[in-house]
Design an enzyme around this catalytic site. Structure first.
Site, PDB file in Angstrom:
ATOM      1  N   GLY A  36       0.012 -10.828  -0.603  1.00  0.00           N
ATOM      2  CA  GLY A  36      -1.433 -10.735  -0.342  1.00  0.00           C
ATOM      3  C   GLY A  36      -1.730 -10.268   1.067  1.00  0.00           C
ATOM      4  CB  SER A  37      -1.511  -7.954   2.949  1.00  0.00           C
ATOM      5  OG  SER A  37      -1.129  -7.067   1.905  1.00  0.00           O
ATOM      6  NE  ARG A  38      -9.603  -6.148   6.448  1.00  0.00           N
ATOM      7  CZ  ARG A  38     -10.789  -6.601   6.069  1.00  0.00           C
ATOM      8  NH1 ARG A  38     -10.879  -7.686   5.322  1.00  0.00           N
ATOM      9  NH2 ARG A  38     -11.902  -5.975   6.438  1.00  0.00           N
TER      10      ARG A  38
END
Length: 236
Positions: free
Chosen positions: A187-189
């Site tokens: 999970g990240s950006r």
């Protein structure tokens, strides 16, 4: 069949080993508990292979031309905003933010061809990656690329669960758009920043994008480049 990314093979070995152990124990125990352990083993194995998958992508036509910006990550665009970026771009920029959920492919790809001129790791917090404050306060790796059309900056930003960023890029390295360069685990950006005066963005907030396939926009020629072209044509 999707390949498993080399960026996650260490995690895959550990997680599949755990799944295998649970499965063996489940067979030995038998009964309802054995079925429960076997189900858990299957779930761990399936989720591991799904998360670390690395499918091939078909690059859009013309992606290697000067100024084409391709998505560096799979996910949903959560923000397109004007920001001030003094360190590498030296002024006002348009920032495109992409949120990656646990279900998205997490292998990152270079958004533009050029030479890496800036690469820095920044320690920080682990806010949820979809929150706007994650852009400035979370742990991240920042990469700046010099292109024939100007400079482009992109960021790998950790989230609540993402506690390890992998980036293979180094200053002075020549890169091609669409090539793999790392991943952010669990999970990240991802963000892409281009100078406001040159940005021609073709995507919108809420759109889903695919790394290496979706064109985010274009980097228009700078004022000096346009003047040089006009002078050349005028001289002809």
């Amino acid at each position: 069949m999707p390949l498993i990314t080399p960026y996650g093979r260490d995690n895959v070995v550990v997680l599949l080993g755990t799944a295998a152990t649970l499965g063996v124990v489940g067979v030995g125990v038998g009964g309802a508990l054995g079925w429960l352990l076997g189900g858990g083993a299957a779930a761990i194995a399936g989720l591991t292979l799904w998360f670390f998958r690395d499918p091939e992508r078909r690059a859009p036509a013309g992606v290697w031309r000067d100024g084409v910006l391709v998505a560096p990550a799979d996910g949903r665009i959560v923000q397109i905003a004007r920001v001030h970026e003094p360190e590498f771009l030296g002024g006002e920029a348009v920032c495109i933010s992409i949120f990656l959920s646990l279900l998205d492919v997490h292998v990152n790809r270079v958004p533009v061809s050029g030479v890496v001129r800036f690469c820095r790791y920044v320690p920080g917090r682990f806010y949820a990656a979809y929150r706007s404050e994650a852009s400035q306060q979370n742990e991240q790796v920042i990469v700046g690329v010099e292109t024939p059309r100007g400079r482009v900056l992109f960021k790998q930003i950790a989230g609540v669960l993402a506690r390890r960023i992998v980036c293979d890029l180094r200053e002075g390295q020549c890169v091609q758009a669409v090539e793999r360069f790392g991943m952010i685990k669990f999970g990240s950006r991802m963000e892409v920043l281009v100078p406001s005066s040159q940005a021609e963005i073709v995507v919108q907030v809420g759109m889903r994008v695919r790394a290496g396939e979706t064109v985010l926009g274009y980097l228009r020629p700078s004022v000096s480049e346009e003047a040089a072209v006009q002078a050349l044509h005028g001289g002809a």
